[in-house]
Enzyme design. Sequence first.
Site: not given
Ligand code: ADP
Ligand code: ZN
Length: 611
Positions: A210, A213, A215-216, A433, A508
Site C-alpha cells: 500500500g 502512510g 498504516g502498514k 487562480e 499545471d
Molecule cells: P506505513 O507503514 O503504511 O507507511 P504507518 O503504519 O507508519 O504507515 O502509518 C503512519 C501513521 O499514520 C500511524 O502511526 C498512524 O498514526 C497513522 N495511520 C495510518 N493509517 C491509519 C489508520 N487506518 N488508522 C489510524 N491511524 C492511521
Molecule cells: Zn495553476
Amino acid sequence: MKKNNLKIFGRNVVSFIIVLVVIITLFSLVATDSLKEKEEISLAGLSEKINKEEVLRMVVVGGNIEAYISEEDFVTAKTEPGISVYESLVNWGTEESKIRKIDVDFKEEKDWSSVLNLAFLIIPVLFLIFIFYFIFKQAKGGAMQALDFSKAKARVFGEKGSPSSGVTFQDVAGLEEVKEELEEVVDFLKNPSRFLKLGARIPKGVLLTGAPGVGKTLMARAVAGEAKVPFFEISGSEFIELFVGVGSSRVRDLFANAKKKQPCIIYIDELDAIGRSRGAGVGGGHDEREQTLNQILSEMDGFAQDTKIVVLASTNRPDVLDSALLRPGRFDRKIILDLPDKKARQEILKVHTKNKPLVSSVNLKEVAERTPGFSGAEIANLANEAALLSARKRKKKVGQAELLEAIEKVLLGPEKKGYLVNKKEKELSAYHEAGHAIVSSFLPEAEPVQKISIVSRGQAGGYTIKIPLEESRIKRKSEFISEIAVLLGGYTAEKIFFGEVSTGSSNDLDRASRYARKMVKEFGMSPLGPLRFGGERSHVFLGKTMAEERDYSEETASKIDKEVSVFIEQGLKKAEDIIKDKKETLEKVAKTLVEKETLERKEYEKIIKSS
Ligand code: ADP
Ligand code: ZN
C-alpha cells in the site's frame, strides 16, 4: 566521537590532571624535605669552623658540603665548581693539618631536583600517551561498533521487560477487510497448538502493500498487540550497510532472537529495499542485497512445521519485488491496504482527535470530505497540525477552522504570508487562480470550488481547492479532458488577460501533459485504439527499465505525441471558451482575490451567481 564518549573523555582528563597536581606536590614536598632547612654558611665561615676544630666530619653531596658540628647537627656550604673541596677550603684559608683530621665522605648525590626535572619531562609524555591511548581506544570502540554489524538493530515490543506495542485493531480505523484477513494470523499466534494439532500450515509470510502512510506498520503492530506476542520490527534499509555480508548476518541474528521468543512476529518494513528483483540493480550494492535476501528466504524455508513465527513485511512497491519472495512458503499472502475512503478518513480522524479537546460544533465529516487522497499518516498529521494551530491561537479547544486550515497546511506546506510583495505578481496570481476556479465551476462535470487563495504555501504560488463530488476510481475520457481544461485554466487566464504567460503554470502544464499521455498510452482513449503503449510503468531505479521499455515503433511514437497534443488542445479549447465567455466574472473574482487574498466557497459562489 559520540557525545557520551566525549563526556567520559572529559571526566578522565579532569581526574588525570588532579592526579598530576598531587604527584607534583608530593615530589616537591619530598624534595624540599631532603634539604632540611639547615644553616648555610660561606666557605670562609666553614674554614674558620674547621680551624677552630668545631667540625667533626664532613659529607660532600653533589654541590653541598654538610659539616657536622655534632653527631646530629650540621651546617651546609656550597662547593666551588671546578676545583676539589680540599683545594677550595685551603684557598679559603683552612689549615691543611686540620682538614686531614676530619673524616670526609663523598656521597652519591641524591638530587631530588633532577628527579623533579625528570618528572616534569616524563609526566607530559605519560599524559600524551594516555591521551593517545584513550583516543585510540575510543576509535577502536567506534570501529568495533561499526564492525559489529551482525547484531540486528530490531526494535522489540511486547517482550518481557520491554513495552508492549500496545496497539490493537481498535487503533486502526477503517481497513476492515485487512483486519479480517489478519484475524487468522492473530488466532494462530494466540493459540498455535490448536492449529498445529490439525497439521494446518499457517502462512509464514504476509506481505502488506500500500501507499506510504496507509498504516502498514500500524496494522502489523496491531496484529502483535491483538495476539499479545512480541514484535520484532526492522526496516529493510537497515540491513543494507557498507560491508557485504552484514545484512545476512543481521538476518540470521534477527531470526535467532525471534526463535527464542516464539510465538512472535517479525516485521520487515520497506522489504523492497532488499527484495528488489535480483540482477537489476543500478550500480553496485546488489550483491549485498542478494545475500541478505537469500538469507531471509533460507530462514523462512527453514521454519519447522511447528515454528510459531509469522513474518510480516511491507512495501509500497510490490511490483519490483523479487518473484522468489512471493513463492509458496514465503510471502505467499498479499494484503493490499488502500488509501482510506471518505468514511474511513472520518474514522481515522476520530481516532486521532480522541484525546484532543474538540469544540462541540466540529464537523469531522466535512474534514473527511475535503481530504480525498489523504493517507492515514497525513490525517494523523492534520489532526496534530490543527492542535498546534489552536495552541498557537491560545485556544482551549480545537475548532473546525483550525482543522480546515490544517488540511491546507498538510497539503501544501505552511503559508508564506507577505510572500507576494510585488503588486504585479499578486495580480497575476489572482487571475491565474481565478482562471482555474472559473473553468472548474462552468464545466459540465463541475467540481465545487472550496477555496481559492493567492497566499503562497510551500511550493505553490497560489492554489485553488476543489472537492470531487464523489470519489470515483473510474474516470471517463470527458472527465480527463475537463481535468486538463481546469489545469490549463490558469495558463489561459494569464494569456487572455496579460497577453503572455508566466512561469507560474509549469506545474499545471506538467500535470496536464501527464494526464494526456496516460490517456493515450495507458487507457486507450485516443483514436490509436485500445492498445497499451510502453512496458510497465518505468521504475527509474530498476536498471532494466531505466529508460522505459519501448514496445512500439518510431512511427507510433510520433503518432502518440500527436494524439497527446490533440487532448491538450481539446482541454485548452474548453478552458478558452469558458474564460472568454465568463471574462467579467473572472475579473471580479480576481479583483476580490487581490483585495482579500483568500476566498471561501460561499463568497466565491456569491460572486459567480451575482454576475
Ligand atoms: P506505513 O507503514 O503504511 O507507511 P504507518 O503504519 O507508519 O504507515 O502509518 C503512519 C501513521 O499514520 C500511524 O502511526 C498512524 O498514526 C497513522 N495511520 C495510518 N493509517 C491509519 C489508520 N487506518 N488508522 C489510524 N491511524 C492511521
Ligand atoms: Zn495553476
